[in-house]
Motif scaffolding. Sequence first.
Motif, PDB file in Angstrom:
ATOM      1  N   ASP A 110     -25.449  81.543  41.958  1.00 35.56           N
ATOM      2  CA  ASP A 110     -26.120  80.924  43.110  1.00 35.56           C
ATOM      3  C   ASP A 110     -26.427  81.991  44.146  1.00 35.56           C
ATOM      4  N   GLN A 198     -36.308  67.903  36.985  1.00 35.65           N
ATOM      5  CA  GLN A 198     -35.200  66.961  37.153  1.00 35.65           C
ATOM      6  C   GLN A 198     -35.479  65.683  36.384  1.00 35.65           C
ATOM      7  N   GLY A 220     -34.339  66.207  48.771  1.00 41.80           N
ATOM      8  CA  GLY A 220     -33.564  67.323  49.291  1.00 41.80           C
ATOM      9  C   GLY A 220     -34.082  67.600  50.685  1.00 41.80           C
ATOM     10  N   ARG A 292     -27.013  70.697  54.343  1.00 40.67           N
ATOM     11  CA  ARG A 292     -26.076  69.853  53.590  1.00 40.67           C
ATOM     12  C   ARG A 292     -24.890  69.450  54.451  1.00 40.67           C
ATOM     13  N   TRP A 340     -29.940  66.694  46.161  1.00 34.62           N
ATOM     14  CA  TRP A 340     -28.658  66.700  46.880  1.00 34.62           C
ATOM     15  C   TRP A 340     -28.633  65.693  48.026  1.00 34.62           C
ATOM     16  N   LEU A 343     -28.532  62.076  46.559  1.00 41.70           N
ATOM     17  CA  LEU A 343     -27.182  61.719  46.118  1.00 41.70           C
ATOM     18  C   LEU A 343     -26.272  61.424  47.307  1.00 41.70           C
ATOM     19  N   ALA A 344     -26.393  62.226  48.369  1.00 36.39           N
ATOM     20  CA  ALA A 344     -25.564  61.992  49.552  1.00 36.39           C
ATOM     21  C   ALA A 344     -25.876  60.640  50.180  1.00 36.39           C
ATOM     22  N   GLY A 377     -26.218  65.101  38.820  1.00 36.45           N
ATOM     23  CA  GLY A 377     -25.801  65.751  40.043  1.00 36.45           C
ATOM     24  C   GLY A 377     -26.796  66.761  40.572  1.00 36.45           C
ATOM     25  N   PRO A 378     -26.329  67.623  41.477  1.00 36.09           N
ATOM     26  CA  PRO A 378     -27.235  68.590  42.119  1.00 36.09           C
ATOM     27  C   PRO A 378     -27.757  69.673  41.186  1.00 36.09           C
ATOM     28  N   ASP A 379     -27.211  69.759  39.948  1.00 38.67           N
ATOM     29  CA  ASP A 379     -27.705  70.755  38.987  1.00 38.67           C
ATOM     30  C   ASP A 379     -28.875  70.251  38.158  1.00 38.67           C
TER      31      ASP A 379
END
Length: 398
Positions: A110, A198, A220, A292, A340, A343-344, A377-379
Amino acid sequence: MEPKRATVRDLRRQNRSALLSTLYLGGPLSRFELSRLTGLSAATVSKVTGEMVEERLLVEAGQVESDGGRPRVLLRVDPGYGTVVGVDVGETGVKVELFDLGMTRLATVDHPLSAGGSDPERVAELVAEGLRGVLAEAAVDEAAVLGVGVGVPGTVEHGPTPRVHAPTIGWNAVELEKLLRANGIGLPLYFDNGAKTQGVAEMWFGAGRGARHAVIALIGSGVGAAIITDGSTYRGSTSSAGEWGHTTISYGGRQCRCGALGCLEAYVGAAGILDRYRKARGGRAAPGDDERAALGALLQAAGKSRTADTVLEETVGYLGAGIANLINLFNPERIVLGGWAGLALGTELLPRIRAAAQTHALRHPHDQVAIELCELGPDAVAVGAATLPVAALLAQGN
């Protein structure tokens, strides 16, 4: 002009592609099941799979009982046949991941990007550095890599020289492939919009699996979507379909980073949410070192701060209306919220988001749709980017 006749080589490639794709997405399977699913004769299936076993593209994966005969041997794609790399070029960082063909993650690197730090030359340097890093971490030779897929936050203009158009980060017809080649990357390269990568990942391995009509949303800093119709990603005439974040949700409303007014992204993208929260707090930003952390702080303030509750309630309403537009336009079986920020928000607010979508959507198409969270998930963008060289392998049959 007469249509081109298929050659023996074309037919062989088609047969290999059909069998390999069926095994990759649905395996392990017996030769009998492969014949039934692909429509190929038992003799063809036996011959072609035999070749691929010899090439170590396929391996045996146990046996299954048959009706009265000998047990049938199961086949699957060999995860060790090669590796693939997925790159997520986001607005806040560059993620490079190495996978085997079974999509088991072998290594990750990353690299964060500072605000406004998405300079194309710098991004290309970080991708190259990340590629070297994952290969070293997993002790994998470059010769074992089938290709590198790159997901980007913008539209990819496919052609002899792919160009990336991403106005929200200041990219206009960026020739990213040339920049990566200049940084020493000689492997096959594949490019697509991050929301679309995605989408493929979730359709193949996650919450979209089994659906033929779906929308996979990415939320995002910005907002996008992959629209899946009858199992295929809808791209439009120049591959820019799916820019859901730049549909108008409020005429003459807030200015979006793209320059237009009232875009959905300006209300439900992380940057837009946090900007609305800051203004509602008289110019005081949410605590946190990055988007984030700041969005997490806003969600944690729910129930403790009237301002936070108001901003989140408005966000739920805008997001529900945006989802209702997807339902009314595309009549999907499934809508998957990913990214991300998606999902949050979804982890904390999904029942309320579903209720808001129901309020704005037509009743009949709404009753046919399930609204779910991304499973990868975020990946998911990096996983989806890694499917680009896998898809090339499946299409070519070798």
